[in-house]
Design an enzyme around this catalytic site. Sequence first.
Site: not given
Ligand code: CP3
Length: 343
Positions: A26, A22, A152, A35, A72
Site C-alpha cells: 500500500r 512487503r 491465525y 488494489r 499471503d
Molecule cells: O511484498 C511481499 O512481501 C509479498 C507479499 C506478502 C504479503 N504478506 C502481502 C500482503 C507476504 C510475503 C506476506 C506475508 C505475511 N502475511 C506474513 C508474514 C510476515 C509478517 O508480516 O510477519 C503475515 C503474518 C501475513 C498475514 C497478514 N496479511 C496480515 C496480518 C495482514 C493484515 C495486515 C496488513 O498489513 O494489512 C495481511 C494483509 C496483506 N498481505 C497485505 C499485503 C500487501 C495488505 C492487504 C491489502 O493490500 O489490503
Amino acid sequence: MKRLLRTLGGEAVWPPPVWLMRQAGRYLPEYRAVRAGVKDFVALCTTPHLAAEVTLQPIRRYGFDAAILFSDILMLPWALGHGLEFKEGEGPVLPKLRDAAAVAALDPARVADRVEPIMETVRLVRAGLLTEGFGDTTLIGFAGAPFTVACYMVEGGGSKDFAAVRGMAYSQPEVFGRLMDVLTDASVEYLSAQVTAGAEALMLFDSWAGVLSPALFRKHCVAPAKRIVAALKARHPGIPLIGFPRLAGVMSRDYAATGVDGIGVDTGSDIAAIAAMLPPRMAVQGNLDPLALVAGGSALRDETMPILDAMRGRPFIFNLGHGIVPQTPPDHVSALLEMVRAG
Ligand code: CP3
C-alpha cells in the site's frame, strides 16, 4: 549466478543484495491503483496477471535484487478449505479452529487445484523478469511456517499474545500435533509447486515463533522447518531456503540447524550477535526497523550504517526486520537503496 543466490550459497557478495519484506504494497501508489480495481485481497492473490503485476511494480521502481511472489501466508489455509477474509482496517479474519473436527475438515486433496492461480503468477513473474530486463533479480517463493499459520487459524486472526494457540499446544497436544502435521505436509507440496513453477529461492515466515517457550519452539517451529527443508531439498536439489524465526532471539541458532541457507533477523535483535552464533557461511538477512524507513534522513542513515558495518565480509542480504508499513514515503526507499549500494 544471481547476486542473491550467490549470497545464499555462502559468498560474501558486496555491496549486499537487497530486497524488502512487503515491498509490494500500500505504500506504492501503483499498488493502490491495482488494489482499488479488485473486490478484495484474496481476489488479488488469485488473479495471476494482477498478482504478477504488483510483484513486478517494486522491481521496476527500485531494481531490487529479489522479487517476492505476491500472495499471503494465509492463502495456504484458504487452499485447505479454511475460511479467510480480509476486513478493511482489521486485517485477516478466519473461523476459529479449536477442536479435532475442525482439523479433520481441512482438505489437503484440494490444495493443488486451489493454488493453481498462484503457480500461474509465479510463471508470469519469471517470464516478466526476463522480458523486462531484470536478469539478475531472483524470484522468491514463500509460505508461512506451520506454527505461524496455526496462530491465525486457532485465534481466528491476529492477537496480542496468541494465548489460544499456546493454550491449545499444551492442553490438546494431539489435536494440535495433527494440525501441525497437516500444515507441514501441505507446506511441502505448496512450496514444491512454487519451485516447479519457477521460484528460485524460498522463504519460510515464522512470524510468531518468538511467543513459544523454548521446548515448544523446538517442537513446533524447529522440527517442522527441518522436515520441510529436507523434503524440499530432496525434491529440488540445491533449492535455497531462508528461515525467519521472528522474535526468537538466541533460539535462532536452533532454527539454523534445520538446514536453511539463510536466517532472517527481526528488528529487535542485535544482528551482529545473532550472526556470531551462526556458521560463518550461513547468510543473514535483515534487519532495519521499518519505522526508520518511514522517518528517513539522519534516523535512516544512523540505523542503516551500523547494520552494513556489522555485516561486511559475511554472506548478508539487506532487508527490514519486519514488513514495510503503508505510511512509508516511496522516496525514502530510493535513499535507502543508495546507501546500501554504496556499501
Ligand atoms: O511484498 C511481499 O512481501 C509479498 C507479499 C506478502 C504479503 N504478506 C502481502 C500482503 C507476504 C510475503 C506476506 C506475508 C505475511 N502475511 C506474513 C508474514 C510476515 C509478517 O508480516 O510477519 C503475515 C503474518 C501475513 C498475514 C497478514 N496479511 C496480515 C496480518 C495482514 C493484515 C495486515 C496488513 O498489513 O494489512 C495481511 C494483509 C496483506 N498481505 C497485505 C499485503 C500487501 C495488505 C492487504 C491489502 O493490500 O489490503
